[in-house]
Design a protein around this motif. Structure first.
Motif, short mmCIF file in Angstrom:
data_model
loop_
_atom_site.label_atom_id
_atom_site.label_comp_id
_atom_site.label_asym_id
_atom_site.label_seq_id
_atom_site.Cartn_x
_atom_site.Cartn_y
_atom_site.Cartn_z
N LYS A 167 -3.34 0.40 -3.31
CA LYS A 167 -2.57 -0.83 -3.61
C LYS A 167 -1.66 -0.57 -4.82
O LYS A 167 -2.12 -0.09 -5.85
N THR A 185 2.37 5.37 10.63
CA THR A 185 1.05 5.57 10.02
C THR A 185 1.25 6.01 8.56
O THR A 185 2.33 6.52 8.21
N PRO A 186 0.24 5.86 7.71
CA PRO A 186 0.39 6.25 6.30
C PRO A 186 0.83 7.71 6.17
O PRO A 186 1.71 8.04 5.36
N ALA A 245 1.70 4.99 0.79
CA ALA A 245 1.29 6.04 1.72
C ALA A 245 1.22 7.37 0.94
O ALA A 245 1.99 7.57 -0.01
N ARG A 261 3.60 0.43 2.71
CA ARG A 261 3.23 -0.26 3.96
C ARG A 261 2.51 -1.56 3.62
O ARG A 261 2.07 -1.76 2.49
N GLU A 300 0.85 -1.20 0.00
CA GLU A 300 0.00 0.00 0.00
C GLU A 300 0.88 1.24 0.00
O GLU A 300 1.80 1.35 0.82
N GLU A 325 -2.31 7.55 0.82
CA GLU A 325 -3.72 7.21 0.53
C GLU A 325 -4.01 5.71 0.63
O GLU A 325 -5.14 5.29 0.43
N GLU A 326 -2.99 4.90 0.95
CA GLU A 326 -3.13 3.44 1.11
C GLU A 326 -3.64 2.76 -0.16
O GLU A 326 -4.43 1.82 -0.10
#
Lengths: 200, 281
Positions: free
Chosen positions: A53, A112-113, A48, A131, A46, A50-51
């Motif tokens: 894919k 964290t993202p 970062a 991540r 993911e 916005e996570e």
């Protein structure tokens, strides 16, 4: 006598091998050449913040550096990323734009993202923070023969993270080519990245 | 290695380990059953030894132990201590060569006999069965795989890592088989005295290497830094313990095998030496 009879053949084979090696157009890296030692670039992680894919296909045609670290790292991670930033600064823009440095966090609980995205953006626009959950991270690190482990937290909740210190660099076709160490001079890194970026 | 289950499952799946384990267990177990059916005496201690050897190799190569072996120098040295020294010795003490043929079909054994009559096979057998060659392979491979540059390549490349581990098992079995062959000089085999001398020569370089690795003041095997360690321990602590594992338990193994060789020697002296029959009379 039998051995002597075979000698011209042996000499021929050795000379041919040397000739082929000498004529090979493989670039001479100043870093450790690890072509063929690791599998081709392949992952689903993911990006970062916005996570979203992303897979290796998102970096097709790019020269990719893959590093596993964490944003609370006091030494290896900022040093390594700064060296890549320094090396890219020395490369012309039209070449450098085809380079991506993927920083994969092995401490997703703390990174964290948003924090990860902010951290990598400090080194330049070609740095990407990635991540994943623990299980996916284990799969990716296993594929690239690296690992990570977390120490026991102290009274403030701080803990140490052990991780690999090297960066694996892949060429435009996604094949691993060299290993950049944390103590590599920036000039050597610039030289090796340029070789890959200039390659078709 | 985030769950307990991870420690019981293979870190990487190695078909060769599964095939050798299943093949070995099948041949030995059916060999014992056929031996028993034929009215032959089935010996319990060799069987326990063989099964323990197989179990040790499987655990060291196909569970979380393999993870530790890849990401800790001390884990790697411990893995090799078991798969090169201890487990092969247990397999040899299990008498594989005696039990396996019982499990094999007659036509296959006839084929094997025919192969063994071939000049090439006989020559290879003679070379590999020579104590000096077996000893050189046994200790030489330790040095080859522990040369810093080679070690770096091997630990990074999964294919060569697999070749290294399997080569350790095979050279371990070969060396102990030659050392513990019950046929001494009186029965056309190699002298037991020569074997004891060879054990000493094989032990010394291992001790020197282990001592050097554990006592040196700088890091030699940096691939564990590059790839990360399974636990956050310092590189020098990892190297020192790994060196000690190469130095002390490996040397102890040589002493244990020396005692076994002396036992075989005394047995042959009692049975075959001139005057042995008189002493028995």
């Amino acid at each position: 006598m039998v051995a002597c009879g075979k000698m011209p053949w042996l000499v021929g084979i050795v000379l041919t091998a040397l000739f082929v090696a000498a004529c090979s157009d493989d670039p001479e890296f100043r870093s450790r050449d690890i072509s063929g030692a690791l599998p081709d670039l392949e992952f689903t992680l993911e990006q970062a913040p916005e996570e979203r894919k992303v897979t290796e296909a998102d970096f097709e045609g790019k020269v990719v550096a893959l590093f596993f670290g964490f944003t609370h790292c006091p030494d290896y991670c900022p040093l390594t990323l700064a060296k890549f930033a320094g090396a890219l600064d020395g490369i012309e823009e039209e070449l450098a734009q085809d380079m991506r440095v993927l920083f994969v966090s092995v401490d997703p609980e703390r990174d964290t993202p948003e924090q990860l995205a902010q951290y990598v953006s400090g080194f330049g626009e070609r740095f990407v923070g990635l991540r994943a959950d623990r299980s996916t991270l284990r799969d990716v690190t296993r594929r690239y023969r690296t690992t990570f482990s977390h120490g026991e937290p102290d009274e403030n909740g701080h803990y140490d993270v052990a991780h690999g210190t090297a960066t694996f660099v892949f060429d435009r076709s996604g094949e691993v080519r060299f290993l950049a160490r944390d103590d590599a001079p920036v000039d050597d890194l610039e030289h090796d990245l340029r070789l890959l970026l200039e390659g078709s | 290695m985030d769950t307990t289950l991870d420690w019981f499952l293979p870190y990487y799946f190695y078909p060769e380990v599964v095939l050798l384990t299943i093949g070995g267990l099948y041949l030995y177990t059916f060999g014992l059953i056929r031996q028993h059916q034929a009215g032959e005496r089935v010996r319990i201690w060799p069987a326990i030894s063989f099964y323990s050897g197989v179990a040790l190799i499987y655990v060291m190569m196909h569970t979380g132990m393999d993870y530790l072996a890849q990401y800790l120098f001390l884990g790697h040295r411990f893995q090799h201590l078991i798969i090169h020294h201890h487990a092969p010795l247990l397999l040899v003490l299990g008498g594989m060569g005696r039990v396996f043929p019982w499990a094999l079909p007659r036509w296959f054994l006839m084929e094997v006999r025919a192969w063994r009559r071939m000049a090439v096979v006989r020559a290879a057998w003679r070379i590999l069965g020579n104590p000096l060659v077996a000893g050189l392979l046994f200790v030489g491979l330790i040095f080859i795989w522990m040369t810093p540059d080679a070690h770096f390549e091997v630990m990074l490349n999964l294919d060569t890592y697999r070749v290294m581990n399997i080569s350790m098992v095979f050279t371990g079995v070969l060396f102990w088989s030659v050392m513990l062959n019950p046929r001494g000089r009186y029965r056309g085999g190699y002298s037991f005295g020569l074997r004891l001398l060879l054990l000493w020569f094989v032990m010394l370089p291992q001790m020197f290497l282990g001592a050097y690795v554990s006592l040196v003041e700088h890091e030699i095997y940096d691939v564990y830094d590059v790839c990360g360690r399974a636990f956050p321990i310092s590189a020098m602590t990892d190297q020192r313990i790994g060196g000690l594992l190469t130095w002390i338990p490996a040397a102890e193994m040589m002493a244990v095998v020396a005692l076994l060789v002396i036992r075989l020697w005394m047995r042959e002296e009692n049975e075959c030496a001139p005057g042995a029959a008189v002493r028995h009379a």
